[in-house]
Scaffold this motif. Structure first.
Motif, mmCIF file in Angstrom:
data_model
loop_
_atom_site.group_PDB
_atom_site.id
_atom_site.type_symbol
_atom_site.label_atom_id
_atom_site.label_comp_id
_atom_site.label_asym_id
_atom_site.label_seq_id
_atom_site.Cartn_x
_atom_site.Cartn_y
_atom_site.Cartn_z
ATOM 1 N N SER A 35 0.826 -1.211 0.000
ATOM 2 C CA SER A 35 0.000 0.000 0.000
ATOM 3 C C SER A 35 0.861 1.261 0.000
ATOM 4 O O SER A 35 2.017 1.237 0.425
ATOM 5 N N SER A 36 0.275 2.361 -0.509
ATOM 6 C CA SER A 36 0.959 3.657 -0.484
ATOM 7 C C SER A 36 0.191 4.650 0.373
ATOM 8 O O SER A 36 0.312 5.852 0.202
ATOM 9 N N SER A 37 -0.621 4.118 1.269
ATOM 10 C CA SER A 37 -1.375 4.994 2.162
ATOM 11 C C SER A 37 -0.983 4.615 3.594
ATOM 12 O O SER A 37 -1.104 3.450 3.986
ATOM 13 N N ILE A 38 -0.494 5.592 4.339
ATOM 14 C CA ILE A 38 0.018 5.279 5.684
ATOM 15 C C ILE A 38 -1.060 4.689 6.603
ATOM 16 O O ILE A 38 -0.797 3.682 7.264
ATOM 17 N N PRO A 39 -2.296 5.234 6.645
ATOM 18 C CA PRO A 39 -3.303 4.589 7.508
ATOM 19 C C PRO A 39 -3.550 3.121 7.124
ATOM 20 O O PRO A 39 -3.726 2.269 7.982
ATOM 21 N N ARG A 40 -3.541 2.837 5.807
ATOM 22 C CA ARG A 40 -3.751 1.443 5.382
ATOM 23 C C ARG A 40 -2.565 0.568 5.758
ATOM 24 O O ARG A 40 -2.753 -0.589 6.142
ATOM 25 N N ILE A 41 -1.361 1.114 5.621
ATOM 26 C CA ILE A 41 -0.172 0.342 6.017
ATOM 27 C C ILE A 41 -0.260 0.014 7.505
ATOM 28 O O ILE A 41 0.002 -1.109 7.935
ATOM 29 N N MET A 42 -0.679 1.014 8.291
ATOM 30 C CA MET A 42 -0.810 0.797 9.744
ATOM 31 C C MET A 42 -1.833 -0.308 10.030
ATOM 32 O O MET A 42 -1.572 -1.209 10.834
ATOM 33 N N ALA A 43 -2.996 -0.234 9.361
ATOM 34 C CA ALA A 43 -4.053 -1.226 9.611
ATOM 35 C C ALA A 43 -3.570 -2.625 9.229
ATOM 36 O O ALA A 43 -3.756 -3.588 9.988
ATOM 37 N N LEU A 44 -2.900 -2.716 8.080
ATOM 38 C CA LEU A 44 -2.406 -4.012 7.629
ATOM 39 C C LEU A 44 -1.313 -4.534 8.572
ATOM 40 O O LEU A 44 -1.270 -5.735 8.890
ATOM 41 N N ALA A 45 -0.455 -3.607 9.032
ATOM 42 C CA ALA A 45 0.625 -4.004 9.953
ATOM 43 C C ALA A 45 0.056 -4.493 11.285
ATOM 44 O O ALA A 45 0.573 -5.448 11.873
ATOM 45 N N VAL A 46 -1.023 -3.857 11.752
ATOM 46 C CA VAL A 46 -1.684 -4.310 12.997
ATOM 47 C C VAL A 46 -2.220 -5.727 12.801
ATOM 48 O O VAL A 46 -2.004 -6.624 13.635
ATOM 49 N N ALA A 47 -2.893 -5.948 11.655
ATOM 50 C CA ALA A 47 -3.469 -7.276 11.372
ATOM 51 C C ALA A 47 -2.352 -8.329 11.282
ATOM 52 O O ALA A 47 -2.469 -9.419 11.859
ATOM 53 N N LEU A 48 -1.274 -7.976 10.588
ATOM 54 C CA LEU A 48 -0.158 -8.932 10.457
ATOM 55 C C LEU A 48 0.504 -9.200 11.802
ATOM 56 O O LEU A 48 0.869 -10.342 12.108
ATOM 57 N N SER A 49 0.661 -8.152 12.625
ATOM 58 C CA SER A 49 1.248 -8.332 13.959
ATOM 59 C C SER A 49 0.406 -9.291 14.788
ATOM 60 O O SER A 49 0.946 -10.170 15.478
#
Lengths: 241, 272
Positions: B216-230
């Motif tokens: 993703s190139s959107s920081i909020p989406r990267i954060m959401a995806l990173a939370v899910a992956l974590s």
């Protein structure tokens, strides 16, 4: 006409080496002012002083009747080269939104009003269709347009551009300057360029900088002026396309 | 696998451990994104290891090691922030000095404390099964604090991490924003220490966000995806460690690394 930028006997040195000496300059409202000069002539330093990023060793600078730091939010700045990593995960419209920082809403996300302003700025530079694209996918010319849109999104009173056409082709260069000429109807524009022949058809006045500054009306620029500035013979070639 | 779910249903310590995984994932995904986009992994490692000094001193004074960790994390974040901003040319050496010296201070205070405290070893390498209800409350509190501040200062953080020069021109106090960002990263490290320990914390903070950034190139989406992956990585690692009785922290980090390599492969495949 009132003066919006005033440099009075300004000098600046990096590590005791004089970069700018005794610069005096008045730029009127809605003037299109060009600055030319060879490498290391102090062009970027002059802009940094104007933007409040550096402080003059001697002399005084006034921008819109304030100090450069106080007035920095009223200036739109387009740097020579992007000062951000090209692989940063951000979309074009978000970069332009960051230009709206001086709005009333300081905290949280961006408002719909700011999104509207950013979209209009993108339309002006004709890259509104690229708004949702990551910046890594833009060409050099598109990045330059994005940087101009970011500067315009702050709704500045003065627009300052440092070599805005250094990395783009001639057609894009012409388009950008035609665009700037339109904006010049209600905005003061300062542009630094190495390409005197090109900018002379757009600007009202040119400042020739080589540590010291000499200003000319565009019509009075001659081969002799250029030789004195660059310190080497300059060939002027007149040609038609 | 079924044993794990039975234990999760029957034992409170298992439920607390799973809750710790999920709570740690929130801060981890959000702040890990900033660590990755700002490329400050080494600096983050410096903060993580210096925290041992605070924990060691807290043990010596018979205080709570987590409170010691929070105080040390914040002090280190401010000091390392100043190093980065003021002594940029010596940044590498100074952070390495902080890193080692922080650990040395921690070890000295541990050795001065009578008896050998196994709890402290669990903070070094993580022991998710020892998480108490009070620890969970502290973790939830840190999550709320970190995420609220990221929401409030979202545009300042974005501007200062993307283009410092332009942010400064737009009137943002880049230095203060940077120090605040480091303080929030430091608090997140304290959150993660509960799960994987301070030695392994860097990988857990960085790898989920490094995976997410490729998609993703959107920081909020990267954060959401990173939370899910974590959440997936920590609970997955915890689950895998249960049957063969492996250390949960180390298992989580191995899962994180495997997921990261899979993400590189998928991103290449998608790109092609």
């Amino acid at each position: 006409m009132s003066s919006v930028i005033s440099f009075e006997n300004v000098s600046f040195a990096y590590n005791h080496i004089n970069v700018l000496e005794d610069i005096s300059l008045e730029v009127e409202a809605e003037e299109f002012f060009g600055i030319i000069g060879p490498n290391a002539a102090g062009k970027s330093t002059l802009l940094k002083l104007l933007l409040g990023m550096l402080e003059a060793d001697k002399g005084s600078i006034q921008v819109l009747g304030r100090t450069p730091v106080e007035a920095s939010h009223l200036i739109g700045y387009v740097p020579q080269a992007p000062s951000f990593p090209r692989d940063f995960p951000i979309k074009v419209e978000d970069v332009v939104l960051l230009g709206c920082q001086n709005s009333a809403r300081y905290f949280g996300g961006f408002s719909s009003e700011e999104r509207k302003i950013a979209h209009e700025a993108l339309q002006v530079v004709e890259i509104d269709k690229l708004a949702r694209l990551p910046i890594a996918e833009l060409s050099g010319g598109q990045v330059q347009r994005m940087l101009i849109a970011r500067a315009l999104a702050g709704q500045p009173e003065i627009l300052v551009l440092d070599e805005p056409t250094a990395n783009i082709d001639v057609q894009a260069e012409e388009n950008i300057f035609s665009l700037l000429k339109q904006y010049n109807k209600h905005m003061t524009i300062i542009v630094v360029s190495h390409d005197i022949a090109f900018i002379s058809s757009y600007v009202n006045r040119v400042g020739c900088l080589n540590t010291r500054l000499v200003c000319h009306e565009t019509e009075s620029i001659s081969g002799k002026t250029m030789e004195e500035l660059y310190g080497a013979p300059i060939k002027m070639i007149h040609h038609e396309h | 696998m079924i044993e794990f779910f039975i234990a999760l249903k029957d034992y409170q310590f298992m439920q607390y451990a799973m809750a710790a995984c999920l709570l740690a994932s929130l801060g981890c995904g959000v702040m890990g994104t900033y660590v990755v986009i700002k490329r400050i992994s080494f600096l983050t490692g410096g903060i993580a290891h210096t925290i041992l000094a605070g924990m060691g001193i807290a043990y010596f004074l018979n205080g709570s090691p987590l409170v010691g960790a929070i105080i040390a994390a914040l002090i280190t974040a401010v000091l390392i922030g100043f190093i980065k901003l003021r002594w940029r040319q010596d940044e590498d050496i100074l952070i390495a000095a902080f890193w080692s010296c922080g650990m040395a201070i921690g070890i000295i205070f541990i050795s001065l404390t009578p008896g050998y405290n196994t709890d402290l070893m669990s903070y070094l390498f993580g022991n998710i099964l020892l998480v108490s209800f009070d620890d969970l409350l502290l973790m939830a509190g840190l999550d709320v604090l970190v995420i609220s501040l990221v929401f409030i200062f979202y545009r300042q953080f974005l501007a200062a991490t993307f283009d410092e020069e332009f942010a400064r021109l737009r009137g943002i106090n880049v230095e203060a924003t940077y120090i605040l960002l480091l303080c929030l990263i430091a608090l997140t490290i304290v959150l993660l220490i509960q799960v994987v320990g301070l030695i392994l914390v860097m990988a857990l903070l960085i790898l989920p966000a490094a995976c997410a950034i490729q998609f993703s190139s959107s920081i909020p989406r990267i954060m959401a995806l990173a939370v899910a992956l974590s959440a997936l990585i920590t609970s997955g690692g915890f689950m895998l460690s249960y049957g063969p009785d492996l250390p949960a922290g180390a298992s989580i980090i191995i899962v994180a690394t495997v997921v990261y390599f899979i993400s590189i492969f998928l991103a290449r495949f998608r790109h092609d």
